[in-house]
Structures are given as C-alpha cells and as structure tokens.
Design an enzyme around this catalytic site. Structure first.
Site, PDB file in Angstrom:
ATOM      1  N   GLU A   1      21.674  27.692  26.872  1.00  0.00           N
ATOM      2  CA  GLU A   1      22.874  28.532  27.024  1.00  0.00           C
ATOM      3  C   GLU A   1      22.561  29.940  27.523  1.00  0.00           C
ATOM      4  O   GLU A   1      21.854  30.712  26.858  1.00  0.00           O
ATOM      5  CB  GLU A   1      23.608  28.614  25.675  1.00  0.00           C
ATOM      6  CG  GLU A   1      24.915  29.381  25.763  1.00  0.00           C
ATOM      7  CD  GLU A   1      25.822  29.147  24.559  1.00  0.00           C
ATOM      8  OE1 GLU A   1      25.456  28.392  23.642  1.00  0.00           O
ATOM      9  OE2 GLU A   1      26.907  29.758  24.553  1.00  0.00           O
TER      10      GLU A   1
ATOM     11  N   LYS B   1      38.020  29.424  14.189  1.00  0.00           N
ATOM     12  CA  LYS B   1      36.749  28.754  14.504  1.00  0.00           C
ATOM     13  C   LYS B   1      35.629  29.490  13.785  1.00  0.00           C
ATOM     14  O   LYS B   1      35.601  30.730  13.786  1.00  0.00           O
ATOM     15  CB  LYS B   1      36.475  28.775  16.015  1.00  0.00           C
ATOM     16  CG  LYS B   1      35.069  28.276  16.372  1.00  0.00           C
ATOM     17  CD  LYS B   1      34.785  28.204  17.857  1.00  0.00           C
ATOM     18  CE  LYS B   1      33.345  27.708  18.062  1.00  0.00           C
ATOM     19  NZ  LYS B   1      32.981  27.545  19.483  1.00  0.00           N
TER      20      LYS B   1
HETATM   21  C1  LIG Z   1      24.709  27.100  17.291  1.00  0.00           C
HETATM   22  C2  LIG Z   1      24.242  26.205  18.141  1.00  0.00           C
HETATM   23  O1  LIG Z   1      24.896  25.783  19.238  1.00  0.00           O
HETATM   24  C3  LIG Z   1      26.097  26.395  19.673  1.00  0.00           C
HETATM   25  C4  LIG Z   1      27.254  25.594  19.253  1.00  0.00           C
HETATM   26  C5  LIG Z   1      27.758  24.616  20.083  1.00  0.00           C
HETATM   27  C6  LIG Z   1      28.854  23.720  19.597  1.00  0.00           C
HETATM   28  O2  LIG Z   1      29.337  23.897  18.463  1.00  0.00           O
HETATM   29  O3  LIG Z   1      29.249  22.786  20.303  1.00  0.00           O
HETATM   30  C7  LIG Z   1      27.259  24.438  21.373  1.00  0.00           C
HETATM   31  C8  LIG Z   1      26.322  25.261  21.883  1.00  0.00           C
HETATM   32  C9  LIG Z   1      25.950  26.496  21.179  1.00  0.00           C
HETATM   33  O4  LIG Z   1      26.734  27.555  21.620  1.00  0.00           O
HETATM   34  C10 LIG Z   1      22.884  25.608  17.985  1.00  0.00           C
HETATM   35  O5  LIG Z   1      22.467  24.828  18.837  1.00  0.00           O
HETATM   36  O6  LIG Z   1      22.227  25.923  16.994  1.00  0.00           O
END
Ligand SMILES: C=C(O[C@@H]1C=C(C(=O)O)C=C[C@H]1O)C(=O)O
Length: 377
Positions: free
Chosen positions: A180, A126
């Site tokens: 978050e 990932k």
């Molecule tokens: C990196 C970001 O978001 C992150 C990535 C996510 C995802 O890939 O689903 C979800 C929430 C965050 O942990 C962002 O909003 O810039």
C-alpha cells in the site's frame, strides 16, 4: 529484468541488518548513515521541515513514523544507491519456533464484536482492528535472509528494512513488504494508492478468481473502501490541484490476499514551496485504511479495544530527499525483529456487516506474508 551473476553476488553483499527501501525493481540501500533524527511526535511539521532542509543533493532521510499521532518517528540521514539486490531464494534454515497469538483468535473475534456494537450505537462507522504474533526463534532469525526473500518474491511492492533506534548494529529492526502506497511525490506529481476491502486468496485458481470477483461486487467491502478514498481525496484537495479520484476500485493481489485498490493522482501547484513527501505523509496519515471513521472516535476505539500493540505497525515507512520528493508506504505486512524475537501485526477494517470469523481469517492470511518469508510456513 533478468538476474545476472553480478546481481546474485550483490545480493550476497546485503548487510546483516540492512537499511533499505525498495519500490521498483531495484532497492535503495544506504551505504552510509550520517545522522539519525528521532522525534517523540512523528506528526510534528517543524521536525519534518527541518529534516528535509538538512538534506544535500544525493542524500535521503529514510525511516518510519508510528501509527498514532503524538508517537515517535525516526529518520536516518543516509547516502546510498539503487541496486538490483535480487538473489536466489535461499532455503530457510532449520529453526525451532515458539509462536504466541496476542490476542488469541477468539479474543480478536470478541474485539470485532465490540466494534460492531459501537457501530450499531452510532459511535463509529469504521474501525481497523489488529492483532499480533510473537515469535521466538532458535537459532535467531537473520534479517538479511528475510529481506533477501522479500526482495525476490515481492509479496508487496514496497520492501523495507529500517532500524528503529540510532544503533544500526543492534535493537529492533522494522522489516516488511507493504502493498500500500500512502503517498509519493516526484516534482509536482502526487500519487496515493489506498487499499481497503480484502479477502484471503485460495490455492485453487477457480476459487481464487471467484473470491476476487465476489470482493469486487461486495457492497460491504466497497463501502469500507470508499471511506478511505473519500478521506484521501478530501485531504489532498487542501494542498493539491487536479485531484483525480478513480472511477472505482480495481483488484490488487498479494501472495495471500486480494485487495480493493484505488490509484489517486494529484498535482502540486508550486512544488518548490509545497509540502514535501514527508509532510504529505504526516498530513494524510493515518488514513481510514488503518484507522477509521470518524478519525478521532476510531482512534479512541482502537486504543480502548486493541490497546497498545501498534507502535510503528500501521504507521508509514519510506524516504524523502532534499527536493521534497519521496515515497511513503503504509507499514503493513511487517515485522519487528529484535534478536531471537519477532513481532508481526495484521489488521482488518470493521464496518457494518463485518463477520468476526471472516476478520480472523483475513488477519490470519495477512500475517502469513511474513510468517512464510521467516520460514514458519
Ligand atoms: C491493517 C492492515 O491492512 C489494511 C486493511 C485492509 C482491509 O481492511 O481490507 C486492507 C489494506 C490495509 O490498508 C494490515 O495488513 O495489517
């Protein structure tokens, strides 16, 4: 909570460049800054312990850590108070904007393909890849106007405004509304709510509900999410007892996206000698919600493919007090405002099965949280 006339007038009192962090109904706003601690390495445990040891009762250190290990951190030593600071949403002023995507949507889709190649080759499982918008506004944006709107509309639970230099009156200001929670500590109680696995919302309620249900059932998104929960549970077990992993993710909505979310709780056996909220943030960050798996190979892939965009984006932002209690959110749905210029960042997790065009749409939806409050639509 109802909004009173006093609340409205307090919102008017928001300084032009506030130093604040809100995680509940109210916002903790700094009235005085006693000192600013900076470090070239926000992951340095001695720096964190020194900051917490210097805080007297009633004081907090409020600031941010960069995304990358070995990159800067800044904490302002403040005295402040919790205030309602929720006023009416002022209509954005008429402005002219120049907006540049960096990289372009097409280049971002190619970057996603480059990560998919690395996943196919077994180098990584990932990687979170980000992209930016650079906005120039005429007349310049007013941070207080944007923060007022974030506090009222709360597109994310954690609203923040943190000057990124020792000067409070000028220079880059980090603002945003993160959904978050990286980590919070209250006495012996520890909580984390990682998010991973996202889909843009729809203005049509039926379609919106359909997308949420599809996300909840998506094997690709559940796998992307599980990487993060596993890493956090593993890290918490090093320093906590009673680590309670959730039975499965729940859905969390922001203004523009649905997320899979996992509230995790744990307990510190000896809060008096255990790690502060700041140390816990250093230990947990960056989680695979913003980095990837395996962590080192993902960091390398981000540096190679995304380059040097992040600085404080995808880092963490929050506060700690002298007892070690505090709250740190992930620095997403965020912007850095510097005079007439504003840079926005959004990222998305790439795993086997990710579709480049969907990741462009997802990051586009995430960028909208800040473009909307800045009046760009
Ligand atoms: C990196 C970001 O978001 C992150 C990535 C996510 C995802 O890939 O689903 C979800 C929430 C965050 O942990 C962002 O909003 O810039």
């Amino acid at each position: 909570m109802s909004v009173t006339a006093a609340d409205l007038s307090s919102s008017m009192a928001l300084p032009a460049r506030p130093l604040l962090f809100a995680s509940g109904e109210d916002a903790y706003i700094a009235d005085r800054v006693l000192h600013t601690w900076t470090t070239p390495d926000g992951a340095d445990p001695d720096w964190a312990d020194g900051v917490v040891a210097a805080l007297e009762p009633g004081e907090r250190a409020l600031g941010a850590l960069s995304f990358a290990a070995g990159a800067p951190g800044i904490l302002h030593h403040v005295v402040g108070s919790e205030r309602p600071l929720r006023g009416p949403v002022a209509k954005p002023r008429e402005r002219t904007y120049d907006v540049r995507e960096f990289p372009t949507a097409e280049a971002y889709a190619d970057m996603v393909r480059a990560v998919l190649d690395k996943i196919a080759a077994g180098v990584v499982r990932k990687v979170v890849l980000g992209r930016c918008l650079d906005v120039t506004s005429d007349p310049p944006l007013e941070p207080a106007e944007i923060i007022d709107r974030l506090l009222v509309t709360r597109p994310g639970r954690y609203v923040f405004s943190v000057p990124l230099t020792e000067s409070l009156s000028e220079g880059p200001l980090l603002v945003g509304a993160s959904p978050e929670l990286l980590v919070s500590r209250s006495g012996d109680r520890i909580a984390c709510t990682p998010l991973a696995g996202s889909v843009p919302r729809s203005p049509d309620p039926e379609e919106d509900a359909r997308r949420a249900a599809a996300l909840r059932a998506s094997d690709k998104d559940l796998a992307e999410h599980a990487f993060v929960v596993d890493a956090i549970v593993h890290a918490l077990k090093e320093v906590c007892v009673d680590v309670e992993p959730p039975t499965g993710p729940t859905l969390l909505a922001t203004d523009t996206v649905w997320h899979l979310a996992s509230p995790i709780s744990a307990r510190l056996e000896e809060p008096a000698t255990g790690p502060s909220a700041l140390r816990l943030a250093q230990m947990l960050h960056p989680t695979p919600a913003v980095g990837g798996v395996p962590a080192a190979a993902a960091a390398e892939a981000i540096a190679d493919i995304e380059g040097d965009l992040r600085d404080y984006f995808a880092g963490c932002v929050g506060w700690v007090d002298g007892s070690g209690d505090g709250v740190f959110a992930i620095t997403i749905r965020a912007a850095v405002i510097d005079g007439a210029r504003m840079r926005l960042f959004a990222g998305a997790g790439i795993v086997a099965g990710s579709d480049p065009d969907s990741e462009v749409r997802e990051t586009g939806a995430k960028l909208q949280t800040m473009t909307r409050v800045a009046g760009l639509g």
